[in-house]
Design an enzyme around this catalytic site. Structure first.
Site, short mmCIF file in Angstrom:
data_model
loop_
_atom_site.label_atom_id
_atom_site.label_comp_id
_atom_site.label_asym_id
_atom_site.label_seq_id
_atom_site.Cartn_x
_atom_site.Cartn_y
_atom_site.Cartn_z
N ARG A 1 0.20 7.56 -2.83
CA ARG A 1 0.74 8.64 -1.99
C ARG A 1 2.21 8.91 -2.29
O ARG A 1 2.65 10.05 -2.29
CB ARG A 1 0.56 8.29 -0.50
CG ARG A 1 -0.83 8.65 0.02
CD ARG A 1 -1.12 7.98 1.33
NE ARG A 1 -1.44 6.58 1.11
CZ ARG A 1 -1.50 5.67 2.07
NH1 ARG A 1 -1.20 6.00 3.31
NH2 ARG A 1 -1.83 4.42 1.78
N LEU A 52 11.05 -20.62 -4.10
CA LEU A 52 10.03 -19.73 -3.51
C LEU A 52 8.78 -19.80 -4.36
O LEU A 52 8.84 -19.70 -5.58
CB LEU A 52 10.54 -18.28 -3.49
CG LEU A 52 9.50 -17.22 -3.09
CD1 LEU A 52 9.15 -17.32 -1.61
CD2 LEU A 52 10.00 -15.79 -3.40
N ASP A 92 0.84 -1.20 0.00
CA ASP A 92 0.00 0.00 0.00
C ASP A 92 0.88 1.26 0.00
O ASP A 92 1.99 1.24 0.55
CB ASP A 92 -0.90 -0.02 1.25
CG ASP A 92 -2.04 0.98 1.14
OD1 ASP A 92 -2.27 1.52 0.04
OD2 ASP A 92 -2.70 1.22 2.16
N GLU A 109 0.62 -13.36 12.53
CA GLU A 109 1.16 -12.15 13.18
C GLU A 109 1.04 -10.99 12.19
O GLU A 109 1.42 -11.12 11.01
CB GLU A 109 2.64 -12.35 13.55
CG GLU A 109 2.87 -13.37 14.64
CD GLU A 109 2.26 -12.96 15.98
OE1 GLU A 109 2.22 -11.74 16.28
OE2 GLU A 109 1.83 -13.86 16.72
N TRP A 155 -11.17 -2.60 -9.21
CA TRP A 155 -11.80 -2.40 -10.53
C TRP A 155 -12.57 -1.08 -10.56
O TRP A 155 -12.84 -0.53 -11.63
CB TRP A 155 -12.79 -3.54 -10.85
CG TRP A 155 -12.13 -4.86 -11.14
CD1 TRP A 155 -12.24 -5.99 -10.39
CD2 TRP A 155 -11.29 -5.20 -12.24
NE1 TRP A 155 -11.52 -7.02 -10.96
CE2 TRP A 155 -10.93 -6.56 -12.11
CE3 TRP A 155 -10.80 -4.50 -13.36
CZ2 TRP A 155 -10.10 -7.23 -13.02
CZ3 TRP A 155 -9.98 -5.17 -14.27
CH2 TRP A 155 -9.64 -6.50 -14.10
N HIS A 166 2.91 3.10 -8.97
CA HIS A 166 2.78 1.65 -9.23
C HIS A 166 4.03 1.14 -9.96
O HIS A 166 4.54 0.07 -9.64
CB HIS A 166 1.53 1.36 -10.07
CG HIS A 166 0.24 1.77 -9.40
ND1 HIS A 166 -0.03 1.47 -8.09
CD2 HIS A 166 -0.84 2.47 -9.85
CE1 HIS A 166 -1.24 1.95 -7.77
NE2 HIS A 166 -1.73 2.57 -8.82
N ASN A 197 1.39 3.32 -2.97
CA ASN A 197 1.95 3.71 -4.28
C ASN A 197 1.44 5.09 -4.70
O ASN A 197 2.20 5.93 -5.20
CB ASN A 197 1.53 2.71 -5.36
CG ASN A 197 2.12 1.34 -5.17
OD1 ASN A 197 2.96 1.14 -4.30
ND2 ASN A 197 1.67 0.38 -5.96
C1 FPP Z 1 -1.83 0.09 -3.47
O1 FPP Z 1 -1.37 1.41 -3.50
C2 FPP Z 1 -1.30 -0.70 -4.57
C3 FPP Z 1 -2.03 -1.27 -5.56
C4 FPP Z 1 -3.49 -1.11 -5.69
C5 FPP Z 1 -1.42 -2.03 -6.65
C6 FPP Z 1 -0.15 -2.72 -6.30
C7 FPP Z 1 0.65 -2.88 -7.53
C8 FPP Z 1 1.97 -2.88 -7.60
C9 FPP Z 1 2.88 -2.82 -6.46
C10 FPP Z 1 2.60 -2.96 -8.92
C11 FPP Z 1 3.02 -4.34 -9.23
C12 FPP Z 1 1.88 -5.25 -9.39
C13 FPP Z 1 1.23 -5.46 -10.54
C14 FPP Z 1 -0.04 -6.22 -10.53
C15 FPP Z 1 1.72 -4.94 -11.81
P1 FPP Z 1 -2.44 2.56 -3.62
O2 FPP Z 1 -2.59 2.93 -5.05
O3 FPP Z 1 -3.72 2.14 -2.94
O4 FPP Z 1 -1.75 3.70 -2.80
P2 FPP Z 1 -2.45 4.88 -1.99
O5 FPP Z 1 -3.18 4.24 -0.84
O6 FPP Z 1 -1.30 5.72 -1.55
O7 FPP Z 1 -3.36 5.58 -2.95
#
Ligand code: FPP
Length: 262
Positions: free
Chosen positions: A25, A132, A21, A208, A70, A38, A23
């Protein structure tokens, strides 16, 4: 911050799950478009995978795209799906060389066909690997998974293949999309949010939980090692008393945990 040298190799969690979580921000705080967060997040995925390989974790599961995702703006959904395809191309050869087996679970039929085909190809290419197991939860939510399992079981009951009294913990698990993944011992969520957000609700009954303020794109393997160090400092009890846990002293705590949940 702990290095991997500080970890007890006997008590490495067998399965780590991560809610990636922060990305968005990470990007907006730099005046960048969200998709760039992302993109940068892919580097953190690489760090997590390689960190797990280094310390001998057997399963890593990441929440890559939720059922709820989505509903994000179409441009962001499209960017994430393109990133999935691009990342499979760029990352899978190294994963394959490192003995990583890629799998995915979720409502995979709802993915665009290009993403699904590339995913199937990557899973086929890496299926012989054993170091893994790296799992992508894609178009996934735990309530979706539980409902689907209940539907499948109801159909088996209706068809006379199963009696209601046969329905057990194991039967439910075996009908879940994530089967046969073992329960995670450690769940990490980045970005300071302290929620589960519909991820692996059934499987985390005794997991945990570890929350870190680090935003996902900044996540490095040292952060993973720090989470594992914290896991090793905790005593897992599974509803037992301190005395009962001490009674299992011949087993180190994390191993005792694995034995009980296997
Ligand atoms: C949450 O950050 C992240 C996601 C919804 C997508 C996670 C994806 C990746 C790490 C890229 C690699 C994976 C794939 C499938 C290509 P957010 O956008 O909710 O962040 P925020 O809470 O700060 O808005």
């Amino acid at each position: 911050m702990s290095g991997k040298e500080a970890l007890d190799p006997e008590r490495i969690p067998r399965h780590i799950a991560i809610i990636m979580d922060g990305n968005g921000r990470w990007a907006t705080s730099r005046g960048l478009k969200r998709y760039l967060g992302h993109n940068k997040g892919v580097e953190a995925v690489r760090e997590a995978v390689e960190g797990c390989v280094e310390i001998g974790v057997s399963y890593l599961t990441v929440f890559a795209f939720s059922t709820e995702n989505w509903q994000r703006p179409k441009s962001e959904v499209d960017a994430l799906m393109s990133l999935l395809v691009k990342s499979l191309h760029s990352e899978v050869p190294t994963m394959d060389r490192n003995g990583v087996r890629l799998s995915a679970f979720g409502d995979l039929d709802s993915l665009p066909s290009r993403a699904r085909k590339n995913l199937e190809k990557a899973m086929e290419q890496t299926r012989h690997n054993q170091r893994l197991n790296f799992n992508l939860a894609l178009s996934y939510s735990a309530r979706w998974e539980i409902l689907e399992a209940v539907r499948k079981i109801a159909e088996k009951v209706e068809a006379g293949m199963l009696r209601p009294s046969d329905i057990s913990d194991d039967i439910l698990r075996q009908n879940m999309a994530s089967w046969p993944l073992p329960d995670p011992e450690l769940l990490i969520r980045t970005s300071g949010e302290q929620r589960i957000s519909n991820f692996l609700l059934w499987q985390i009954a005794y997991t945990e939980l570890y929350f870190t303020p680090v935003l996902w794109p900044d996540f490095k393997r040292t952060h993973l090692f720090e989470a594992v160090a914290e896991f090793q400092r905790r005593q897992r009890r599974f509803g037992l008393t301190d005395e009962q846990i001490v009674g299992q002293a011949h087993l180190k705590p994390a191993r005792a945990a694995i034995k009980k949940t296997d």
